[in-house]
Design an enzyme around this catalytic site. Structure first.
Site, PDB file in Angstrom:
ATOM      1  NE  ARG A  29      -3.818  -2.370   2.306  1.00  0.00           N
ATOM      2  CZ  ARG A  29      -3.816  -3.684   2.076  1.00  0.00           C
ATOM      3  NH1 ARG A  29      -2.673  -4.332   1.880  1.00  0.00           N
ATOM      4  NH2 ARG A  29      -4.953  -4.368   2.055  1.00  0.00           N
ATOM      5  CG  ASP A 317      -2.034 -13.868   5.482  1.00  0.00           C
ATOM      6  OD1 ASP A 317      -2.790 -14.525   4.733  1.00  0.00           O
ATOM      7  OD2 ASP A 317      -1.796 -12.664   5.308  1.00  0.00           O
ATOM      8  CE  LYS A 344      -6.078 -16.222   2.465  1.00  0.00           C
ATOM      9  NZ  LYS A 344      -6.318 -14.821   2.152  1.00  0.00           N
TER      10      LYS A 344
HETATM   11  C1  S3P Z   1      -4.137  -9.133   2.436  1.00  0.00           C
HETATM   12  C2  S3P Z   1      -5.358  -9.655   2.752  1.00  0.00           C
HETATM   13  C3  S3P Z   1      -5.580 -11.089   3.005  1.00  0.00           C
HETATM   14  C4  S3P Z   1      -4.268 -11.824   3.279  1.00  0.00           C
HETATM   15  C5  S3P Z   1      -3.195 -11.448   2.305  1.00  0.00           C
HETATM   16  C6  S3P Z   1      -2.923  -9.957   2.362  1.00  0.00           C
HETATM   17  C7  S3P Z   1      -4.019  -7.688   2.169  1.00  0.00           C
HETATM   18  O1  S3P Z   1      -6.175 -11.670   1.881  1.00  0.00           O
HETATM   19  O2  S3P Z   1      -4.459 -13.211   3.237  1.00  0.00           O
HETATM   20  O3  S3P Z   1      -2.001 -12.137   2.583  1.00  0.00           O
HETATM   21  O4  S3P Z   1      -2.897  -7.167   2.148  1.00  0.00           O
HETATM   22  O5  S3P Z   1      -5.074  -7.039   2.004  1.00  0.00           O
HETATM   23  P1  S3P Z   1      -7.784 -11.712   1.694  1.00  0.00           P
HETATM   24  O6  S3P Z   1      -8.263 -10.341   1.656  1.00  0.00           O
HETATM   25  O7  S3P Z   1      -7.985 -12.406   0.376  1.00  0.00           O
HETATM   26  O8  S3P Z   1      -8.284 -12.521   2.845  1.00  0.00           O
END
Ligand code: S3P
Length: 440
Positions: A29, A317, A344
């Site tokens: 981000r 995660d 995932k």
């Molecule tokens: C993330 C959101 C999660 C996470 C990923 C990173 C993010 O995924 O599993 O490693 O940075 O917004 P999901 O939004 O698909 O659950």
């Protein structure tokens, strides 16, 4: 790809003070919002892992001047919300689902076309979850039956929508908020359960108002982002391997420095605490919009629990390594409501259950979770060879398992550890894990 194999000798304990690399979600981000801001943004603690570097390269390809990261320092010459240019070719996002889903939203509002591609794992992951609401906003995106490559048509006029997320996903929420920056009117997202809120916090840090709070948030299109300076906390998802490693290996005591403890990320701490882990928060403070703390962990006997479903998105995660903890706990651990783990980087329910079984654990996958019979305080993993199937978090979870094993554990296809945790093996070795990396 140059593949790697880990060979981890059994036993040992973890000691010392370590700072794991920067948070992956926040690093992605920081590049995205820094690129869209007006002025020069400076990031400290940026994760120099392949996933966030793929985001960085994508913005360079769209004409943003971003310096080479050095020791986590990056400078981004923001081009403003309207300053991106068409990339000369497809944007290759490698293994990174976050890059692809967030970029899909951001690119849906550009005047030019874009193509997003990824590696074999990313090419299997579901993108319908972003294509559908973006299409409702007026975007046009072609895919391979809901999977990458994504062909995003430019020059579309987006309009705000009210969207109730069918699944708890910070990626989908963030995708829509980024599209909302380019939409006419307000774009609102309501999530079924709280998910990580780094996008909301960082938008505000760049001076962009975020409407609402908690599970219902929105943005109004047409604002502007102002460059800023920010420090990325250490990634709690990377710290998790050490939290579990130190908990399961008798005699361990480790301090993890400057770990991000945003309440939408601390499910792993709640779960480990409920299992009996000894984790202390030291020096709670803020890095800008994000809370951090140093975490001290000492070895402790663990007990199996039924994991409350509302904690699942807050620890999404960390389950691979939590399963390792569960396998050594006293009694059964039951996880439900975690079907997302099946989509995932790998199907983490199946891949972890397969590996745990190879190491002598009774693990029974279910449609949306797993049941694991803990071996208790006297228990230890059998040695053996397990396959991470190229999933970084599975590889690191099994590496930590060796701390309580009777024989070496070999782990196949570990090269992707560099997507989220460059230098993992070296850092783990420095704290006491007997790990060797070899080409495979
Ligand atoms: C993330 C959101 C999660 C996470 C990923 C990173 C993010 O995924 O599993 O490693 O940075 O917004 P999901 O939004 O698909 O659950």
């Amino acid at each position: 790809m140059n593949e790697e194999r880990y060979r981890v000798r059994p036993g040992g304990r973890l000691r010392g003070r370590v700072r794991v690399p920067g948070d992956k979600s926040i690093s992605h981000r920081s590049i995205m919002l820094g690129a869209l801001a007006e002025g020069c943004s400076r990031v400290h603690g940026f994760l120099e892992g392949e996933d966030s570097l793929n985001t960085l390269r994508a913005f360079r390809a769209m004409g943003v001047d971003i310096g080479d990261p050095r020791d986590g320092e990056v400078e981004i010459q923001g081009v403003g919300l309207r300053g991106l240019r068409a990339a000369p070719g497809p944007l290759d996002l490698g293994n990174s689902g976050t890059s692809m889903r967030l970029l899909a939203g951001l690119l849906a509002g550009q005047p030019f076309d874009s193509v997003l591609i990824g590696d074999a794992s990313l090419s299997r992951r579901p993108m319908g979850r972003v294509i559908e609401p973006l299409t409702q906003m007026g975007a046009r995106i072609d895919s391979e039956d809901g999977r990458p490559p994504l062909r995003i048509h430019g020059g579309r006029r987006l309009h705000g929508i009210n969207y109730r997320l069918p699944i708890a996903s910070a990626q989908v929420k963030s995708c829509l908020l980024l599209a909302g920056l380019y939409a006419e009117g307000e774009t609102w997202v309501e999530e079924p359960a709280p998910t990580r809120d780094h996008t909301e916090r960082m938008l505000r840090a760049f001076g962009y108002p975020v409407l609402g709070e908690g599970r219902r948030v929105g943005v109004a299109g047409g604002g502007r982002l102002t460059a800023t300076e920010l420090t990325v906390p250490a990634d709690i998802s990377s710290a998790a391997f050490f939290l579990v490693g130190a908990s399961i290996a008798p005699g361990s005591e480790i301090v993890l420095e400057s770990v991000g403890v945003n309440p939408t990320r601390t499910g792993v701490l709640d779960i480990l605490r409920a299992m009996g882990a000894d984790i202390e928060w030291l020096d709670r403070r803020d890095f800008g919009a994000e809370p951090v703390a140093d975490l001290r962990v000492r070895a402790a006997p663990l007990r199996g629990i039924e994991i409350p479903e509302e904690w699942v998105p807050l620890a999404i995660d960390e389950f691979p390594v939590l399963f390792v903890a569960a396998a050594l706990a006293e009694g059964e651990t039951v996880l439900r409501g975690a079907a997302e783990l099946r989509v995932k980087e790998t199907d983490r329910i199946q891949v972890m259950a397969d590996g745990l079984r190879t190491l002598g654990v009774e693990a029974e996958p279910t449609a949306d979770g797993v049941r694991i019979q803990g071996m208790g305080p006297g228990g230890a993993f059998a040695g053996g060879r397990v396959d991470s199937h190229g999933d970084h978090r599975v590889a690191m979870a099994f590496a930590m398992a060796a701390l309580r094993a009777r024989a070496p554990i070999e782990i196949e296809h570990c090269a992707n550890v560099r997507t989220s945790f460059p230098g993992f093996a070296q850092l783990a070795a420095r704290t006491g894990l007997d790990i060797a990396v070899s080409p495979a």
